[in-house]
Motif scaffolding. Structure first.
Motif, PDB file in Angstrom:
ATOM      1  N   PHE A  85       0.812  -1.141  -0.056  1.00 11.51           N
ATOM      2  CA  PHE A  85       0.042   0.200   0.098  1.00 11.51           C
ATOM      3  C   PHE A  85       0.853   1.295   0.007  1.00 11.51           C
ATOM      4  O   PHE A  85       0.682   2.102  -0.830  1.00 11.51           O
ATOM      5  N   GLN A  86       1.952   1.315   0.927  1.00 11.50           N
ATOM      6  CA  GLN A  86       2.551   2.615   0.946  1.00 11.50           C
ATOM      7  C   GLN A  86       3.222   2.754  -0.263  1.00 11.50           C
ATOM      8  O   GLN A  86       3.587   4.147  -0.752  1.00 11.50           O
ATOM      9  N   ALA A  87       3.820   2.000  -0.884  1.00 11.93           N
ATOM     10  CA  ALA A  87       4.646   2.217  -2.032  1.00 11.93           C
ATOM     11  C   ALA A  87       3.799   2.210  -3.449  1.00 11.93           C
ATOM     12  O   ALA A  87       4.330   2.464  -4.408  1.00 11.93           O
ATOM     13  N   ALA A  88       2.210   1.709  -3.200  1.00 16.15           N
ATOM     14  CA  ALA A  88       1.519   1.782  -4.436  1.00 16.15           C
ATOM     15  C   ALA A  88       1.632   3.253  -4.814  1.00 16.15           C
ATOM     16  O   ALA A  88       1.441   4.359  -4.121  1.00 16.15           O
ATOM     17  N   SER A  89       1.672   3.627  -6.261  1.00 18.31           N
ATOM     18  CA  SER A  89       1.873   4.934  -6.817  1.00 18.31           C
ATOM     19  C   SER A  89       0.375   5.223  -7.174  1.00 18.31           C
ATOM     20  O   SER A  89      -0.266   4.712  -8.178  1.00 18.31           O
ATOM     21  N   LEU A  90      -0.294   6.419  -6.918  1.00 14.00           N
ATOM     22  CA  LEU A  90      -1.735   6.555  -7.548  1.00 14.00           C
ATOM     23  C   LEU A  90      -1.114   6.862  -9.098  1.00 14.00           C
ATOM     24  O   LEU A  90      -2.240   6.840 -10.012  1.00 14.00           O
ATOM     25  N   GLU A  91      -0.332   7.508  -9.306  1.00 13.43           N
ATOM     26  CA  GLU A  91       0.261   8.025 -10.750  1.00 13.43           C
ATOM     27  C   GLU A  91       0.219   6.494 -11.489  1.00 13.43           C
ATOM     28  O   GLU A  91      -0.469   6.768 -12.693  1.00 13.43           O
ATOM     29  N   ARG A  92       0.436   5.616 -11.015  1.00 13.74           N
ATOM     30  CA  ARG A  92       0.715   4.258 -12.046  1.00 13.74           C
ATOM     31  C   ARG A  92      -0.655   3.686 -11.835  1.00 13.74           C
ATOM     32  O   ARG A  92      -1.120   3.077 -13.203  1.00 13.74           O
ATOM     33  N   ILE A  93      -1.464   3.945 -10.804  1.00 19.05           N
ATOM     34  CA  ILE A  93      -2.784   3.411 -10.992  1.00 19.05           C
ATOM     35  C   ILE A  93      -3.756   4.249 -12.058  1.00 19.05           C
ATOM     36  O   ILE A  93      -4.431   3.523 -12.705  1.00 19.05           O
ATOM     37  N   LEU A  94      -3.419   5.561 -12.180  1.00 16.04           N
ATOM     38  CA  LEU A  94      -4.173   6.241 -13.126  1.00 16.04           C
ATOM     39  C   LEU A  94      -3.703   5.724 -14.553  1.00 16.04           C
ATOM     40  O   LEU A  94      -4.334   5.966 -15.442  1.00 16.04           O
ATOM     41  N   GLY A  97      -8.233  14.030 -11.375  1.00 15.00           N
ATOM     42  CA  GLY A  97      -9.438  14.503 -10.639  1.00 15.00           C
ATOM     43  C   GLY A  97     -10.531  13.788 -10.481  1.00 15.00           C
ATOM     44  O   GLY A  97     -11.389  13.725  -9.454  1.00 15.00           O
ATOM     45  N   ALA A  98     -10.715  12.694 -11.311  1.00  9.13           N
ATOM     46  CA  ALA A  98     -11.746  11.787 -11.262  1.00  9.13           C
ATOM     47  C   ALA A  98     -11.513  10.824 -10.053  1.00  9.13           C
ATOM     48  O   ALA A  98     -12.427  10.593  -9.420  1.00  9.13           O
ATOM     49  N   LEU A  99     -10.307  10.574  -9.857  1.00  3.02           N
ATOM     50  CA  LEU A  99      -9.819   9.513  -8.639  1.00  3.02           C
ATOM     51  C   LEU A  99     -10.124  10.319  -7.262  1.00  3.02           C
ATOM     52  O   LEU A  99     -10.876   9.765  -6.509  1.00  3.02           O
ATOM     53  N   TYR A 100      -9.825  11.682  -7.246  1.00  2.00           N
ATOM     54  CA  TYR A 100     -10.066  12.386  -6.202  1.00  2.00           C
ATOM     55  C   TYR A 100     -11.563  12.716  -5.958  1.00  2.00           C
ATOM     56  O   TYR A 100     -11.914  13.259  -4.905  1.00  2.00           O
ATOM     57  N   HIS A 101     -12.373  12.806  -7.221  1.00  2.00           N
ATOM     58  CA  HIS A 101     -13.608  12.944  -7.065  1.00  2.00           C
ATOM     59  C   HIS A 101     -14.316  11.669  -6.309  1.00  2.00           C
ATOM     60  O   HIS A 101     -15.212  11.745  -5.289  1.00  2.00           O
ATOM     61  N   HIS A 102     -13.959  10.311  -6.602  1.00  2.00           N
ATOM     62  CA  HIS A 102     -14.574   9.290  -5.946  1.00  2.00           C
ATOM     63  C   HIS A 102     -14.063   8.894  -4.668  1.00  2.00           C
ATOM     64  O   HIS A 102     -14.806   8.288  -3.718  1.00  2.00           O
ATOM     65  N   PHE A 103     -12.599   9.172  -4.175  1.00  2.00           N
ATOM     66  CA  PHE A 103     -11.902   8.912  -3.185  1.00  2.00           C
ATOM     67  C   PHE A 103     -11.369   9.868  -2.389  1.00  2.00           C
ATOM     68  O   PHE A 103     -10.710  10.624  -3.247  1.00  2.00           O
ATOM     69  N   GLY A 104     -11.783  10.156  -1.374  1.00  2.00           N
ATOM     70  CA  GLY A 104     -10.930  11.690  -0.660  1.00  2.00           C
ATOM     71  C   GLY A 104      -9.578  11.432  -0.435  1.00  2.00           C
ATOM     72  O   GLY A 104      -8.750  12.581  -0.729  1.00  2.00           O
ATOM     73  N   THR A 105      -8.865  10.351  -0.190  1.00  2.00           N
ATOM     74  CA  THR A 105      -7.586  10.231   0.112  1.00  2.00           C
ATOM     75  C   THR A 105      -7.011   8.795  -0.472  1.00  2.00           C
ATOM     76  O   THR A 105      -7.869   8.075  -0.704  1.00  2.00           O
ATOM     77  N   LYS A 106      -5.820   8.578  -0.685  1.00  2.00           N
ATOM     78  CA  LYS A 106      -5.195   7.583  -0.981  1.00  2.00           C
ATOM     79  C   LYS A 106      -5.490   6.306   0.080  1.00  2.00           C
ATOM     80  O   LYS A 106      -6.071   5.256  -0.172  1.00  2.00           O
ATOM     81  N   ARG A 107      -5.473   6.704   1.395  1.00  2.00           N
ATOM     82  CA  ARG A 107      -6.104   5.859   2.328  1.00  2.00           C
ATOM     83  C   ARG A 107      -7.602   5.390   2.085  1.00  2.00           C
ATOM     84  O   ARG A 107      -7.833   4.365   2.447  1.00  2.00           O
ATOM     85  N   ASP A 108      -8.395   6.294   1.764  1.00  2.00           N
ATOM     86  CA  ASP A 108      -9.779   6.141   1.661  1.00  2.00           C
ATOM     87  C   ASP A 108      -9.957   4.680   0.463  1.00  2.00           C
ATOM     88  O   ASP A 108     -10.781   4.129   0.578  1.00  2.00           O
ATOM     89  N   LEU A 109      -9.002   5.118  -0.746  1.00  2.00           N
ATOM     90  CA  LEU A 109      -8.829   4.149  -1.567  1.00  2.00           C
ATOM     91  C   LEU A 109      -8.537   2.892  -1.125  1.00  2.00           C
ATOM     92  O   LEU A 109      -9.083   1.770  -1.482  1.00  2.00           O
ATOM     93  N   GLY A 110      -7.416   2.857  -0.429  1.00  2.00           N
ATOM     94  CA  GLY A 110      -6.918   1.575   0.239  1.00  2.00           C
ATOM     95  C   GLY A 110      -8.133   0.644   1.069  1.00  2.00           C
ATOM     96  O   GLY A 110      -8.190  -0.557   1.004  1.00  2.00           O
ATOM     97  N   LEU A 111      -8.649   1.587   1.785  1.00  2.00           N
ATOM     98  CA  LEU A 111      -9.728   0.820   2.799  1.00  2.00           C
ATOM     99  C   LEU A 111     -10.843   0.454   1.844  1.00  2.00           C
ATOM    100  O   LEU A 111     -11.504  -0.559   2.128  1.00  2.00           O
ATOM    101  N   ALA A 112     -11.267   1.106   0.850  1.00  2.00           N
ATOM    102  CA  ALA A 112     -12.120   0.698  -0.188  1.00  2.00           C
ATOM    103  C   ALA A 112     -11.877  -0.828  -0.687  1.00  2.00           C
ATOM    104  O   ALA A 112     -12.730  -1.613  -0.979  1.00  2.00           O
TER     105      ALA A 112
END
Lengths: 205, 205
Positions: free
Chosen positions: B32-41, B49-64
């Motif tokens: 999780f910690q080394a997971a890169s949002l850029e790579r996911i995108l 913008g779409a990512l942060y529309h659906h998930f508030g933070t990286k943490r929220d994405l991980g919990l989801a």
DNA sequence: GAAGATACCGACTAAGCGGTATCTTGTCAA
DNA sequence: TTGACAAGATACCGCTTAGTCGGTATCTTC
């Protein structure tokens, strides 16, 4: 011309050991990738220059922690304990019993440093994987050897594969530690290990 | 004035699922910690913008990912399998057998997503820990319940604590996966699980 | 005691990170 | 048709990161 505040007396060995110790703790608490060199330096009052004098990269530091800290730690405990018991079953039960009795906050909170690194690093870095694998293999081998001798002296049920059983025992231990860590529960950790004891007992003749 | 290249048709649900899937893979491969949002995108061609529309933070994405991907995955398999066998021993053996048979590259390389996250995140983030713990507890409970029913119908040895045994079984599975992953060896993985089968068989009357 | 090697210092760099601000565009109800 | 809002796009920001580098202090050797 800059004035430098250097350590009065040099002690390269101690510096290296300090770094290794601090790195071990930092890695245990944060994992390797998230381990911060700056934090390690802050905890040792060693400078960045000194760090990079002793270790070429962060990776090298991590590999050194595996080989020089984690490996010997495990080796000492298990090898000695199983060597001083003629009955391997008793030796194994004693080792588990010790783990149950000495379930301190660190184990429950941070788990097993070896297992942590395996789960995090083994798919990402082949050198890490090999360093960790060497420790695991040694661990399994020590247990298997004890079981084998136990079979020879008639204290362990024959017809079972010592290597496979040893592998399973080590796996179960790591599993118990991992689950106890997530439950943040000493009792869950202990209940799990108790079942492992039951299993080990069933290996006796 | 910026020219925007947007998706012709919107599909918020799909976008969310794409993100969840890509995040799951990225987390499995890097932690999780080394997971890169850029790579996911990059892997989803979804914008930040779409990512942060659906998930508030990286943490929220991980919990989801934990609640909506990892949880249901496990739930489906184990719950269904144990529900459709009247003999829990047979059900458990079948599940392990399946794991042995379907030992693909992903399991050997990346291990168990649940266990990975436990070892990495449970000491660092209480919400992660709780999300993961909920899954573990459910898993243990399903196994324990099956064993209990097996005891009632006389197919499982009485006098043993189903909760403790279930805990040990789950721990052992995670241990076997973890060791197989580090050994990068399908056969080690299978040998380990085979021993677990032996243990499970010993629970029968 | 001079020279050379080893140990150590700390300012700096470049890259990647998660996150934000501001914008446009698709959707749908009124 | 239009107004409002959800959904998506992109440029940007501050921060942390591992790693570098020129320089200095101590130790060893001759």
């Amino acid at each position: 011309m800059m004035t430098m505040v250097q350590r009065k007396t040099r002690n390269p060995e101690q510096t290296r050991n300090d770094l290794l110790d601090a790195a071990y703790t930092e890695i245990l608490e944060s994992g390797f990738q998230a381990a911060s060199l700056e934090r390690i330096l802050a905890n040792t009052s060693v400078s960045k220059g000194a760090l990079y004098h002793h270790f070429g990269t962060k990776r090298d530091l991590g590999l050194a922690v595996i080989q020089e800290v984690i490996g010997p730690q495990l080796e000492g405990r298990w090898f000695n304990m199983l060597a001083q018991h003629s009955d391997p079953i008793r030796g194994l039960l004693k080792l588990i019993e010790e783990k149950i009795a000495s379930a301190d906050e660190s184990v429950i909170r941070y788990g097993c440093p070896l297992n942590n690194l395996i789960q995090e690093m083994s798919p990402l870095d082949e050198s890490f994987r090999q360093g960790l694998q060497k420790i695991i293999e040694r661990w399994v081998e020590v247990v298997a050897e004890a079981l084998k001798e136990g079979q020879a002296s008639g204290k362990v049920r024959a017809g079972t594969a010592p290597q496979d059983i040893a592998l399973f025992i080590v796996a179960s231990i790591e599993g118990c530690v991992g689950l106890g860590k997530n439950a943040q529960s000493v009792t869950a950790y202990q209940r799990c290990l108790k079942q492992l004891q039951v299993y080990i007992q069933s290996l006796a003749v």
